[in-house]
Design an enzyme around this catalytic site. Structure first.
Site, PDB file in Angstrom:
ATOM      1  CB  CYS A 175      27.397  43.562  23.113  1.00 46.30           C
ATOM      2  SG  CYS A 175      26.317  43.739  21.888  1.00 46.30           S
ATOM      3  CB  CYS A 202      22.586  46.100  21.897  1.00 51.24           C
ATOM      4  SG  CYS A 202      22.566  44.342  21.185  1.00 51.24           S
ATOM      5  CB  SER A 203      23.298  45.058  26.191  1.00 49.28           C
ATOM      6  OG  SER A 203      22.083  45.033  26.062  1.00 49.28           O
ATOM      7  CB  CYS A 204      24.948  40.259  23.106  1.00 48.19           C
ATOM      8  SG  CYS A 204      23.598  40.886  21.954  1.00 48.19           S
TER       9      CYS A 204
HETATM   10 FE    FE Z   1      24.051  43.217  22.025  1.00 45.08          FE
END
Ligand code: FE
Length: 199
Positions: free
Chosen positions: A104, A107-109
């Site tokens: 991602c 961010c951190s999906c």
């Molecule tokens: Fe994300």
């Protein structure tokens, strides 16, 4: 004096989350028990063992595999592996010629219902940047040396779509049952930063 009885001070982000949580509960916008249940679910109950079951089933059931690659959201919903941060899922299959990597960049999906919460390295800026700039170099850091005729495909997750890699079934695993296979599937292989080896 020992530090072992003390917890590390909360980080700025943790403090902000706590403040926000208190405020939301105080205003009656969220329910403490519901929040605890969600956190407990994703911290303790959901994890890569769920994704491993999906992969093992795909390796042993061609019809399921076809559905999974065609419409992962439906295939996973049928197994009741769906929920927040993973309602729209896409599964990408590794082959002899294609290696898939999930990131991602923003961010951190991450696909929570099948892999649980993301590891710290997945959320780190160097990982996210290098996955785009130099995916082969990044994979080398994870110990993966792919042949030059293997194409690396990078999938950028976002708020809507979450990706899962269907790793290659390793040679030598032909006689293994679905249950045995599910034990050899690793989280990293389902993110694309690892391959599956027989112990
Ligand atoms: Fe994300």
């Amino acid at each position: 004096m020992t530090e072992s009885n003390h917890r590390a001070p909360l980080s700025d982000v943790q403090l902000r989350v706590k403040a926000l949580e208190s405020l939301l509960i105080e205003k009656g916008l969220v329910n403490q028990q519901a929040l605890d249940a969600i956190i407990d679910n994703y911290e303790n109950k959901v994890g890569p063992h769920i994704g491993a079951k999906v992969v093992a089933r795909a390796w042993t059931d061609p019809d399921f595999k076809a559905t999974l690659l065609e419409d992962a959201s439906a295939a996973l919903a049928e197994m009741e592996y769906t929920g927040i941060e993973g309602s729209h899922m896409v599964v990408k299959e590794n082959t002899d010629k294609i290696h898939n990597l999930v990131v991602c960049t923003l961010c951190s999906c991450y696909p929570w219902p099948v892999l649980g919460l993301p590891p710290n390295w997945y959320k780190s800026t160097p990982f996210r940047a290098k996955a785009v700039r130099d995916p082969r170099g990044l994979l080398r850091e994870f110990g993966l040396e792919l042949s030059t005729d293997t194409e690396v495909r990078v999938w950028d997750s976002n708020a809507e779509i979450r990706y899962l890699v269907l790793p290659k079934r390793p040679a030598g695993a032909e006689g293994m049952s679905e249950e045995e296979l599910s034990k050899i599937v690793t989280r990293d292989a389902m993110v694309g930063t690892g391959l599956i080896a027989l112990q």
